[in-house]
Design an enzyme around this catalytic site. Sequence first.
Site, PDB file in Angstrom:
ATOM      1  N   GLY A   1       0.840  -1.203   0.000  1.00 10.64           N
ATOM      2  CA  GLY A   1       0.000   0.000   0.000  1.00 10.64           C
ATOM      3  C   GLY A   1       0.872   1.249   0.000  1.00 10.64           C
ATOM      4  N   SER A   2       2.012   1.167   0.675  1.00  7.92           N
ATOM      5  CA  SER A   2       2.930   2.311   0.694  1.00  7.92           C
ATOM      6  C   SER A   2       3.472   2.577  -0.704  1.00  7.92           C
ATOM      7  CB  SER A   2       4.092   2.025   1.657  1.00  7.92           C
ATOM      8  OG  SER A   2       3.592   1.805   2.946  1.00  7.92           O
TER       9      SER A   2
ATOM     10  N   HIS B   1      -5.285  -6.041   6.533  1.00  8.90           N
ATOM     11  CA  HIS B   1      -6.227  -5.234   5.748  1.00  8.90           C
ATOM     12  C   HIS B   1      -7.421  -6.059   5.282  1.00  8.90           C
ATOM     13  CE1 HIS B   1      -4.007  -1.359   5.462  1.00  8.90           C
ATOM     14  NE2 HIS B   1      -3.123  -2.143   6.036  1.00  8.90           N
TER      15      HIS B   1
ATOM     16  N   SER C   1      -4.095  -1.393   0.076  1.00 10.84           N
ATOM     17  CA  SER C   1      -3.051  -2.227   0.683  1.00 10.84           C
ATOM     18  C   SER C   1      -3.603  -3.629   0.887  1.00 10.84           C
ATOM     19  CB  SER C   1      -2.650  -1.662   2.053  1.00 10.84           C
ATOM     20  OG  SER C   1      -1.930  -2.634   2.794  1.00 10.84           O
TER      21      SER C   1
ATOM     22  N   ASN D   1      11.013  -0.122  -9.569  1.00 13.66           N
ATOM     23  CA  ASN D   1      10.412  -1.437  -9.842  1.00 13.66           C
ATOM     24  C   ASN D   1       9.698  -1.833  -8.562  1.00 13.66           C
ATOM     25  OD1 ASN D   1       9.612  -4.009 -10.250  1.00 13.66           O
ATOM     26  ND2 ASN D   1      11.663  -4.874 -10.513  1.00 13.66           N
TER      27      ASN D   1
ATOM     28  N   ASP E   1      -7.429   1.516   3.868  1.00 14.81           N
ATOM     29  CA  ASP E   1      -8.178   0.996   5.021  1.00 14.81           C
ATOM     30  C   ASP E   1      -9.671   0.937   4.754  1.00 14.81           C
ATOM     31  OD1 ASP E   1      -5.783   0.970   6.262  1.00 14.81           O
ATOM     32  OD2 ASP E   1      -6.179   2.615   7.637  1.00 14.81           O
TER      33      ASP E   1
HETATM   34  C1  PLP Z   1      -4.139   4.515   5.385  1.00 17.51           C
HETATM   35  C2  PLP Z   1      -2.955   3.668   5.039  1.00 17.51           C
HETATM   36  N1  PLP Z   1      -2.244   3.953   3.946  1.00 17.51           N
HETATM   37  C3  PLP Z   1      -1.186   3.212   3.577  1.00 17.51           C
HETATM   38  C4  PLP Z   1      -0.804   2.110   4.291  1.00 17.51           C
HETATM   39  C5  PLP Z   1       0.403   1.324   3.870  1.00 17.51           C
HETATM   40  O1  PLP Z   1       0.097   0.026   3.428  1.00 17.51           O
HETATM   41  P1  PLP Z   1       1.233  -1.122   3.470  1.00 17.51           P
HETATM   42  O2  PLP Z   1       1.372  -1.540   4.880  1.00 17.51           O
HETATM   43  O3  PLP Z   1       0.704  -2.192   2.569  1.00 17.51           O
HETATM   44  O4  PLP Z   1       2.471  -0.504   2.941  1.00 17.51           O
HETATM   45  C6  PLP Z   1      -1.522   1.759   5.440  1.00 17.51           C
HETATM   46  C7  PLP Z   1      -1.094   0.598   6.233  1.00 17.51           C
HETATM   47  O5  PLP Z   1      -1.726   0.136   7.137  1.00 17.51           O
HETATM   48  C8  PLP Z   1      -2.624   2.558   5.830  1.00 17.51           C
HETATM   49  O6  PLP Z   1      -3.332   2.268   6.927  1.00 17.51           O
END
Ligand code: PLP
Length: 446
Positions: A88-89, A226, A221, A294, A197
Amino acid sequence: MWENEEQARAEIKKLVGEYYHQFKEDKSVFKPGDRINYASRVFDEKEMQSLTDATLDFWLTTGRFCNEFEKNFGEWIGARFVHLVNSGSSANLLAFTALTAPELGKKQIRKGDEVITVACGFPTTINPILQYGAVPVFVDVTIPQYNIDVTKLEDAYTPGKTKAVMIAHTLGNPFNIKAVKEFCDKYDLWLVEDNCDALGSKYTMGETRFTGTWGDIGTSSFYPPHHMTMGEGGAVYTNDPLLSRLLLSFRDWGRDCVCPSGKDNLCGHRFDGDWSELPHGYDHKYVYSHFGYNIKVTDMQAAVGVEQLKKFPDFIKARKANWSYLKDNLKRLSDKLILPEPEQDSDPSWFGFLISVKPETGLNRNAVTRFIEDHNIQTRLLFSGNITRHPCFDQIRNTDAYRVVGSLDNSDFIVNNSFWVGVYPGMTKEKLDYMAEVISDALKSH
Ligand SMILES: Cc1ncc(COP(=O)(O)O)c(C=O)c1O
Protein backbone atom coordinates in the site's frame (compact mmCIF):
# COMPACT_ATOMS: atom_id res chain seq x y z
CA MET A 1 4.79 -40.87 -12.04
CA TRP A 2 1.99 -38.66 -13.43
CA GLU A 3 0.36 -38.95 -16.85
CA ASN A 4 0.42 -35.23 -17.48
CA GLU A 5 0.97 -31.91 -15.76
CA GLU A 6 -2.75 -31.25 -15.29
CA GLN A 7 -3.18 -34.47 -13.35
CA ALA A 8 -0.06 -33.73 -11.29
CA ARG A 9 -1.34 -30.29 -10.34
CA ALA A 10 -4.76 -31.62 -9.40
CA GLU A 11 -3.19 -34.20 -7.07
CA ILE A 12 -0.76 -31.76 -5.49
CA LYS A 13 -3.55 -29.26 -4.89
CA LYS A 14 -5.76 -31.94 -3.40
CA LEU A 15 -2.97 -32.75 -0.95
CA VAL A 16 -2.59 -29.06 -0.13
CA GLY A 17 -6.32 -28.96 0.63
CA GLU A 18 -5.95 -31.92 3.01
CA TYR A 19 -2.91 -30.27 4.60
CA TYR A 20 -4.94 -27.10 5.18
CA HIS A 21 -7.78 -28.95 6.88
CA GLN A 22 -5.41 -30.97 9.07
CA PHE A 23 -2.91 -28.28 10.08
CA LYS A 24 -4.02 -24.76 9.19
CA GLU A 25 -7.77 -24.63 9.65
CA ASP A 26 -8.72 -22.76 12.79
CA LYS A 27 -10.86 -25.20 14.79
CA SER A 28 -10.32 -23.49 18.12
CA VAL A 29 -13.28 -22.59 20.33
CA PHE A 30 -12.84 -19.19 21.96
CA LYS A 31 -12.62 -19.00 25.74
CA PRO A 32 -12.51 -15.63 27.54
CA GLY A 33 -8.86 -14.77 28.03
CA ASP A 34 -7.72 -16.31 24.74
CA ARG A 35 -5.83 -13.98 22.45
CA ILE A 36 -7.97 -11.61 20.33
CA ASN A 37 -5.96 -9.96 17.56
CA TYR A 38 -7.11 -6.72 15.99
CA ALA A 39 -6.87 -8.39 12.59
CA SER A 40 -5.50 -11.41 10.84
CA ARG A 41 -5.52 -13.29 7.55
CA VAL A 42 -8.81 -15.04 6.87
CA PHE A 43 -8.29 -17.81 4.35
CA ASP A 44 -8.93 -21.47 3.56
CA GLU A 45 -7.54 -24.15 1.28
CA LYS A 46 -8.49 -22.16 -1.83
CA GLU A 47 -5.81 -19.51 -1.23
CA MET A 48 -3.20 -22.18 -0.47
CA GLN A 49 -4.12 -24.11 -3.64
CA SER A 50 -4.01 -20.99 -5.78
CA LEU A 51 -0.62 -20.11 -4.29
CA THR A 52 0.55 -23.64 -5.09
CA ASP A 53 -0.63 -23.22 -8.68
CA ALA A 54 1.42 -20.03 -9.04
CA THR A 55 4.42 -21.72 -7.42
CA LEU A 56 4.22 -24.61 -9.86
CA ASP A 57 4.02 -22.16 -12.78
CA PHE A 58 7.33 -20.82 -11.44
CA TRP A 59 6.75 -17.66 -13.46
CA LEU A 60 7.56 -15.76 -10.24
CA THR A 61 7.16 -12.18 -11.44
CA THR A 62 3.95 -10.38 -12.52
CA GLY A 63 2.03 -12.86 -14.67
CA ARG A 64 -1.31 -14.56 -15.30
CA PHE A 65 -2.56 -14.30 -11.70
CA CYS A 66 -1.73 -10.58 -11.62
CA ASN A 67 -3.66 -10.09 -14.86
CA GLU A 68 -6.61 -12.02 -13.50
CA PHE A 69 -6.61 -10.08 -10.24
CA GLU A 70 -6.30 -6.68 -11.92
CA LYS A 71 -9.21 -7.50 -14.26
CA ASN A 72 -11.50 -8.90 -11.55
CA PHE A 73 -10.65 -6.18 -9.04
CA GLY A 74 -11.26 -3.45 -11.64
CA GLU A 75 -14.65 -4.92 -12.54
CA TRP A 76 -15.58 -5.23 -8.89
CA ILE A 77 -14.54 -1.76 -7.70
CA GLY A 78 -15.47 0.04 -10.91
CA ALA A 79 -12.08 1.22 -12.16
CA ARG A 80 -10.91 0.89 -15.77
CA PHE A 81 -7.22 0.51 -14.96
CA VAL A 82 -5.74 -1.39 -12.01
CA HIS A 83 -2.01 -1.84 -11.41
CA LEU A 84 -0.73 -4.17 -8.73
CA VAL A 85 2.27 -3.12 -6.65
CA ASN A 86 4.18 -4.64 -3.75
CA SER A 87 2.51 -2.69 -0.89
CA GLY A 88 0.00 0.00 0.00
CA SER A 89 2.93 2.31 0.69
CA SER A 90 4.26 1.67 -2.81
CA ALA A 91 0.75 2.33 -4.12
CA ASN A 92 0.80 5.77 -2.49
CA LEU A 93 4.33 6.44 -3.72
CA LEU A 94 3.30 5.48 -7.24
CA ALA A 95 0.05 7.47 -7.17
CA PHE A 96 1.84 10.60 -6.03
CA THR A 97 4.84 10.16 -8.33
CA ALA A 98 2.63 9.74 -11.41
CA LEU A 99 1.33 13.27 -10.72
CA THR A 100 4.87 14.65 -11.03
CA ALA A 101 5.10 13.61 -14.70
CA PRO A 102 5.76 16.42 -17.19
CA GLU A 103 3.05 15.04 -19.49
CA LEU A 104 0.50 16.57 -17.08
CA GLY A 105 1.37 20.11 -18.15
CA LYS A 106 0.20 22.82 -15.76
CA LYS A 107 -1.24 20.19 -13.40
CA GLN A 108 2.17 18.53 -12.95
CA ILE A 109 3.23 18.58 -9.29
CA ARG A 110 6.65 20.21 -9.11
CA LYS A 111 9.09 20.59 -6.24
CA GLY A 112 7.80 23.28 -3.87
CA ASP A 113 4.17 22.76 -4.87
CA GLU A 114 1.69 22.07 -2.09
CA VAL A 115 -0.46 19.03 -1.36
CA ILE A 116 -3.23 19.25 1.23
CA THR A 117 -3.39 16.34 3.66
CA VAL A 118 -4.15 15.65 7.33
CA ALA A 119 -1.73 15.61 10.26
CA CYS A 120 -3.58 12.59 11.65
CA GLY A 121 -2.47 10.49 8.70
CA PHE A 122 -0.59 7.32 7.93
CA PRO A 123 3.10 8.13 7.31
CA THR A 124 3.31 6.66 3.84
CA THR A 125 0.38 8.74 2.62
CA ILE A 126 2.49 11.79 3.42
CA ASN A 127 6.08 10.63 2.88
CA PRO A 128 6.01 10.60 -0.95
CA ILE A 129 5.10 14.31 -0.88
CA LEU A 130 8.10 15.16 1.31
CA GLN A 131 10.49 12.75 -0.40
CA TYR A 132 9.79 14.40 -3.74
CA GLY A 133 10.32 17.91 -2.36
CA ALA A 134 6.70 19.04 -2.49
CA VAL A 135 5.13 20.58 0.61
CA PRO A 136 2.48 18.76 2.64
CA VAL A 137 -0.05 21.18 4.09
CA PHE A 138 -1.52 19.71 7.25
CA VAL A 139 -5.04 20.37 8.44
CA ASP A 140 -6.95 18.89 11.33
CA VAL A 141 -9.60 16.15 11.41
CA THR A 142 -13.05 16.06 12.98
CA ILE A 143 -14.04 13.75 15.82
CA PRO A 144 -15.82 11.27 15.86
CA GLN A 145 -15.34 10.82 12.08
CA TYR A 146 -11.53 11.15 12.32
CA ASN A 147 -11.47 12.49 8.76
CA ILE A 148 -10.36 15.77 7.22
CA ASP A 149 -12.05 18.90 8.55
CA VAL A 150 -13.34 20.21 5.24
CA THR A 151 -13.97 23.68 6.66
CA LYS A 152 -10.17 24.12 6.62
CA LEU A 153 -9.72 23.43 2.90
CA GLU A 154 -10.08 27.00 1.65
CA ASP A 155 -7.57 28.28 4.23
CA ALA A 156 -5.11 25.62 3.14
CA TYR A 157 -5.28 26.59 -0.53
CA THR A 158 -2.45 28.65 -2.05
CA PRO A 159 -3.18 29.92 -5.58
CA GLY A 160 -0.62 28.63 -8.08
CA LYS A 161 0.96 26.26 -5.56
CA THR A 162 -1.70 23.85 -4.34
CA LYS A 163 -1.88 20.94 -6.76
CA ALA A 164 -3.58 18.07 -4.95
CA VAL A 165 -5.42 16.67 -1.96
CA MET A 166 -4.10 13.29 -0.80
CA ILE A 167 -5.85 11.70 2.19
CA ALA A 168 -7.07 8.37 3.54
CA HIS A 169 -10.58 7.23 4.40
CA THR A 170 -9.86 6.71 8.08
CA LEU A 171 -10.32 3.13 9.28
CA GLY A 172 -12.93 2.55 6.59
CA ASN A 173 -14.95 5.69 7.26
CA PRO A 174 -15.17 7.66 4.01
CA PHE A 175 -14.14 11.31 4.28
CA ASN A 176 -16.61 13.97 3.10
CA ILE A 177 -16.06 13.19 -0.57
CA LYS A 178 -18.66 15.71 -1.71
CA ALA A 179 -16.93 18.67 -0.06
CA VAL A 180 -13.42 17.51 -0.96
CA LYS A 181 -14.33 16.81 -4.57
CA GLU A 182 -16.13 20.13 -5.00
CA PHE A 183 -13.02 21.87 -3.63
CA CYS A 184 -10.74 19.93 -5.99
CA ASP A 185 -12.99 20.63 -8.98
CA LYS A 186 -13.20 24.33 -8.11
CA TYR A 187 -9.39 24.74 -8.22
CA ASP A 188 -8.62 21.97 -10.73
CA LEU A 189 -6.66 19.90 -8.18
CA TRP A 190 -5.84 16.21 -8.17
CA LEU A 191 -7.61 14.03 -5.62
CA VAL A 192 -5.75 10.91 -4.47
CA GLU A 193 -7.85 8.65 -2.26
CA ASP A 194 -5.76 6.48 0.02
CA ASN A 195 -8.26 3.64 0.15
CA CYS A 196 -5.88 1.30 2.01
CA ASP A 197 -8.18 1.00 5.02
CA ALA A 198 -11.51 1.36 3.28
CA LEU A 199 -11.85 -1.30 0.62
CA GLY A 200 -15.56 -1.98 0.16
CA SER A 201 -16.72 1.32 1.67
CA LYS A 202 -19.33 3.18 -0.35
CA TYR A 203 -20.27 6.82 -0.70
CA THR A 204 -23.37 8.34 -2.24
CA MET A 205 -23.33 11.57 -4.16
CA GLY A 206 -26.04 11.29 -6.81
CA GLU A 207 -24.90 7.74 -7.44
CA THR A 208 -23.39 5.24 -5.00
CA ARG A 209 -19.81 4.18 -5.68
CA PHE A 210 -16.95 2.48 -3.88
CA THR A 211 -14.41 4.75 -2.23
CA GLY A 212 -11.21 4.88 -4.22
CA THR A 213 -13.11 5.57 -7.43
CA TRP A 214 -14.29 9.13 -6.75
CA GLY A 215 -10.90 10.80 -7.05
CA ASP A 216 -8.31 10.67 -9.84
CA ILE A 217 -6.37 7.80 -8.30
CA GLY A 218 -7.22 5.29 -5.55
CA THR A 219 -4.76 3.11 -3.62
CA SER A 220 -5.15 -0.15 -1.68
CA SER A 221 -3.05 -2.23 0.68
CA PHE A 222 -3.18 -6.00 0.86
CA TYR A 223 -0.98 -6.34 3.95
CA PRO A 224 -2.39 -9.13 6.19
CA PRO A 225 -4.49 -7.04 8.61
CA HIS A 226 -6.23 -5.23 5.75
CA HIS A 227 -9.62 -6.01 4.25
CA MET A 228 -8.11 -8.71 2.05
CA THR A 229 -4.54 -9.91 1.77
CA MET A 230 -1.74 -11.08 -0.50
CA GLY A 231 0.83 -11.03 2.32
CA GLU A 232 2.50 -7.92 0.97
CA GLY A 233 0.79 -6.11 -1.86
CA GLY A 234 -1.14 -3.10 -3.00
CA ALA A 235 -2.96 -1.65 -5.97
CA VAL A 236 -3.34 1.66 -7.71
CA TYR A 237 -6.43 2.36 -9.78
CA THR A 238 -7.78 5.07 -12.04
CA ASN A 239 -10.23 5.66 -14.85
CA ASP A 240 -7.87 8.03 -16.68
CA PRO A 241 -5.89 6.44 -19.54
CA LEU A 242 -3.02 8.96 -19.31
CA LEU A 243 -2.64 8.47 -15.55
CA SER A 244 -2.80 4.72 -16.07
CA ARG A 245 0.04 4.86 -18.56
CA LEU A 246 2.11 7.04 -16.24
CA LEU A 247 1.47 4.71 -13.29
CA LEU A 248 2.62 1.75 -15.34
CA SER A 249 5.76 3.52 -16.46
CA PHE A 250 6.74 4.66 -12.95
CA ARG A 251 5.94 1.21 -11.56
CA ASP A 252 8.08 -0.55 -14.19
CA TRP A 253 11.48 1.18 -14.03
CA GLY A 254 10.24 4.39 -15.70
CA ARG A 255 10.23 2.77 -19.10
CA ASP A 256 8.39 4.13 -22.10
CA CYS A 257 7.31 0.74 -23.45
CA VAL A 258 4.09 -0.80 -22.12
CA CYS A 259 4.78 -4.44 -23.09
CA PRO A 260 4.11 -6.66 -20.04
CA SER A 261 6.86 -8.85 -18.55
CA GLY A 262 7.83 -11.61 -20.98
CA LYS A 263 6.28 -9.87 -24.03
CA ASP A 264 8.24 -7.97 -26.68
CA ASN A 265 7.30 -5.63 -29.50
CA LEU A 266 3.50 -5.65 -29.06
CA CYS A 267 3.25 -2.34 -30.95
CA GLY A 268 5.48 -3.58 -33.79
CA HIS A 269 7.70 -0.49 -33.57
CA ARG A 270 10.35 -1.70 -31.16
CA PHE A 271 13.23 -0.79 -33.46
CA ASP A 272 12.05 2.18 -35.53
CA GLY A 273 11.39 5.03 -33.07
CA ASP A 274 13.15 8.32 -32.33
CA TRP A 275 13.57 9.12 -28.63
CA SER A 276 15.06 12.35 -27.37
CA GLU A 277 18.82 12.26 -27.89
CA LEU A 278 19.02 8.52 -28.56
CA PRO A 279 20.01 7.21 -32.01
CA HIS A 280 17.18 6.33 -34.41
CA GLY A 281 15.76 2.85 -33.85
CA TYR A 282 17.04 2.49 -30.27
CA ASP A 283 15.34 -0.59 -28.70
CA HIS A 284 12.10 0.86 -27.28
CA LYS A 285 12.07 -1.69 -24.49
CA TYR A 286 15.08 0.13 -23.03
CA VAL A 287 13.85 3.70 -23.44
CA TYR A 288 13.14 5.49 -20.13
CA SER A 289 10.70 8.39 -20.13
CA HIS A 290 10.45 8.76 -16.31
CA PHE A 291 12.57 8.37 -13.19
CA GLY A 292 10.75 5.23 -12.10
CA TYR A 293 10.98 2.29 -9.73
CA ASN A 294 10.41 -1.44 -9.84
CA ILE A 295 7.60 -2.00 -7.36
CA LYS A 296 5.81 -4.86 -9.06
CA VAL A 297 4.16 -7.70 -7.20
CA THR A 298 4.87 -11.41 -7.72
CA ASP A 299 2.40 -13.83 -9.25
CA MET A 300 2.37 -15.84 -5.99
CA GLN A 301 1.02 -12.84 -4.11
CA ALA A 302 -1.61 -12.16 -6.78
CA ALA A 303 -2.65 -15.84 -6.73
CA VAL A 304 -3.64 -15.42 -3.08
CA GLY A 305 -5.45 -12.20 -3.94
CA VAL A 306 -7.50 -13.86 -6.69
CA GLU A 307 -9.10 -16.17 -4.11
CA GLN A 308 -9.40 -13.48 -1.43
CA LEU A 309 -11.37 -11.30 -3.83
CA LYS A 310 -13.99 -14.05 -4.20
CA LYS A 311 -14.52 -14.02 -0.43
CA PHE A 312 -14.50 -10.26 -0.24
CA PRO A 313 -18.26 -9.53 -0.26
CA ASP A 314 -18.61 -11.79 2.79
CA PHE A 315 -15.64 -10.08 4.47
CA ILE A 316 -17.35 -6.70 4.08
CA LYS A 317 -20.62 -8.02 5.54
CA ALA A 318 -18.77 -9.46 8.52
CA ARG A 319 -16.83 -6.25 9.19
CA LYS A 320 -20.01 -4.17 9.12
CA ALA A 321 -21.92 -6.59 11.34
CA ASN A 322 -19.05 -6.80 13.87
CA TRP A 323 -18.71 -3.03 14.03
CA SER A 324 -22.45 -2.53 14.61
CA TYR A 325 -22.55 -5.28 17.23
CA LEU A 326 -19.66 -3.74 19.13
CA LYS A 327 -21.16 -0.27 18.90
CA ASP A 328 -24.51 -1.48 20.28
CA ASN A 329 -22.61 -3.19 23.06
CA LEU A 330 -20.51 -0.13 23.97
CA LYS A 331 -23.29 2.49 23.79
CA ARG A 332 -23.82 2.09 27.54
CA LEU A 333 -20.30 3.51 28.03
CA SER A 334 -20.83 6.65 26.00
CA ASP A 335 -20.56 8.85 29.10
CA LYS A 336 -16.88 7.83 29.24
CA LEU A 337 -16.06 7.03 25.62
CA ILE A 338 -16.50 8.82 22.31
CA LEU A 339 -17.78 6.18 19.93
CA PRO A 340 -17.18 6.39 16.16
CA GLU A 341 -19.77 7.73 13.71
CA PRO A 342 -19.99 7.04 9.98
CA GLU A 343 -19.57 10.04 7.69
CA GLN A 344 -22.84 11.35 6.25
CA ASP A 345 -23.91 9.64 2.97
CA SER A 346 -21.45 6.81 3.55
CA ASP A 347 -21.67 3.07 4.02
CA PRO A 348 -18.33 2.15 5.61
CA SER A 349 -16.56 -1.18 5.32
CA TRP A 350 -14.89 -0.73 8.69
CA PHE A 351 -11.20 -1.48 9.24
CA GLY A 352 -11.47 -1.12 13.00
CA PHE A 353 -13.50 0.24 15.90
CA LEU A 354 -12.10 3.56 16.99
CA ILE A 355 -12.63 4.76 20.54
CA SER A 356 -11.59 7.95 22.33
CA VAL A 357 -11.49 8.16 26.09
CA LYS A 358 -13.23 11.33 27.28
CA PRO A 359 -10.52 13.28 29.13
CA GLU A 360 -13.04 14.88 31.52
CA THR A 361 -13.54 11.43 33.07
CA GLY A 362 -9.97 11.56 34.35
CA LEU A 363 -9.26 8.26 32.57
CA ASN A 364 -5.86 7.77 31.02
CA ARG A 365 -5.83 6.20 27.52
CA ASN A 366 -2.54 4.41 28.07
CA ALA A 367 -3.80 2.86 31.31
CA VAL A 368 -6.96 1.76 29.52
CA THR A 369 -5.11 0.16 26.59
CA ARG A 370 -2.63 -1.47 28.97
CA PHE A 371 -5.53 -3.05 30.86
CA ILE A 372 -7.09 -4.28 27.62
CA GLU A 373 -3.76 -5.65 26.34
CA ASP A 374 -3.20 -7.34 29.72
CA HIS A 375 -6.44 -9.17 29.02
CA ASN A 376 -4.96 -10.48 25.78
CA ILE A 377 -6.86 -8.16 23.48
CA GLN A 378 -4.77 -6.39 20.88
CA THR A 379 -5.18 -2.61 20.54
CA ARG A 380 -3.86 -0.14 17.99
CA LEU A 381 -3.38 3.63 17.85
CA LEU A 382 -4.79 5.66 14.99
CA PHE A 383 -2.10 6.07 12.34
CA SER A 384 0.46 8.60 13.56
CA GLY A 385 -2.03 10.60 15.66
CA ASN A 386 -0.27 13.78 14.63
CA ILE A 387 2.58 13.02 12.24
CA THR A 388 4.27 16.38 12.90
CA ARG A 389 4.99 15.28 16.47
CA HIS A 390 7.05 12.24 15.38
CA PRO A 391 10.85 12.01 15.47
CA CYS A 392 11.05 11.94 11.66
CA PHE A 393 9.90 15.57 11.73
CA ASP A 394 12.81 16.65 13.97
CA GLN A 395 15.03 17.09 10.91
CA ILE A 396 12.54 19.44 9.21
CA ARG A 397 10.76 20.95 12.22
CA ASN A 398 9.99 24.67 11.83
CA THR A 399 11.25 24.72 8.24
CA ASP A 400 9.22 25.44 5.13
CA ALA A 401 9.33 21.75 4.16
CA TYR A 402 5.73 21.57 5.42
CA ARG A 403 2.91 23.87 6.52
CA VAL A 404 0.26 23.62 9.20
CA VAL A 405 -3.05 25.40 8.66
CA GLY A 406 -5.17 26.17 11.71
CA SER A 407 -4.91 24.26 14.95
CA LEU A 408 -4.22 20.55 15.13
CA ASP A 409 -6.14 20.25 18.39
CA ASN A 410 -8.14 17.20 17.37
CA SER A 411 -5.03 15.43 16.03
CA ASP A 412 -3.36 16.11 19.38
CA PHE A 413 -6.47 14.88 21.15
CA ILE A 414 -6.16 11.63 19.17
CA VAL A 415 -2.46 11.33 20.13
CA ASN A 416 -3.52 11.33 23.77
CA ASN A 417 -6.96 9.77 23.93
CA SER A 418 -7.76 7.41 21.03
CA PHE A 419 -7.22 3.74 20.28
CA TRP A 420 -8.91 1.04 18.27
CA VAL A 421 -9.80 -2.62 18.40
CA GLY A 422 -10.56 -5.07 15.62
CA VAL A 423 -13.74 -5.96 13.75
CA TYR A 424 -12.16 -8.28 11.17
CA PRO A 425 -14.11 -11.29 9.85
CA GLY A 426 -12.32 -13.65 12.27
CA MET A 427 -14.28 -12.10 15.17
CA THR A 428 -17.20 -13.95 16.72
CA LYS A 429 -20.02 -12.71 18.97
CA GLU A 430 -18.23 -14.38 21.92
CA LYS A 431 -15.03 -12.45 21.20
CA LEU A 432 -16.88 -9.17 20.71
CA ASP A 433 -18.87 -9.67 23.93
CA TYR A 434 -15.65 -10.36 25.82
CA MET A 435 -13.96 -7.31 24.29
CA ALA A 436 -16.86 -5.07 25.35
CA GLU A 437 -16.73 -6.53 28.86
CA VAL A 438 -12.98 -5.94 29.16
CA ILE A 439 -13.26 -2.38 27.83
CA SER A 440 -15.98 -1.73 30.39
CA ASP A 441 -13.80 -3.18 33.18
CA ALA A 442 -10.86 -1.07 32.02
CA LEU A 443 -12.91 2.06 32.64
CA LYS A 444 -14.04 0.88 36.08
CA SER A 445 -10.63 -0.12 37.31
CA HIS A 446 -9.13 3.34 36.68
C1 PLP B 1 -4.14 4.52 5.39
C2 PLP B 1 -2.96 3.67 5.04
N1 PLP B 1 -2.24 3.95 3.95
C3 PLP B 1 -1.19 3.21 3.58
C4 PLP B 1 -0.80 2.11 4.29
C5 PLP B 1 0.40 1.32 3.87
O1 PLP B 1 0.10 0.03 3.43
P1 PLP B 1 1.23 -1.12 3.47
O2 PLP B 1 1.37 -1.54 4.88
O3 PLP B 1 0.70 -2.19 2.57
O4 PLP B 1 2.47 -0.50 2.94
C6 PLP B 1 -1.52 1.76 5.44
C7 PLP B 1 -1.09 0.60 6.23
O5 PLP B 1 -1.73 0.14 7.14
C8 PLP B 1 -2.62 2.56 5.83
O6 PLP B 1 -3.33 2.27 6.93
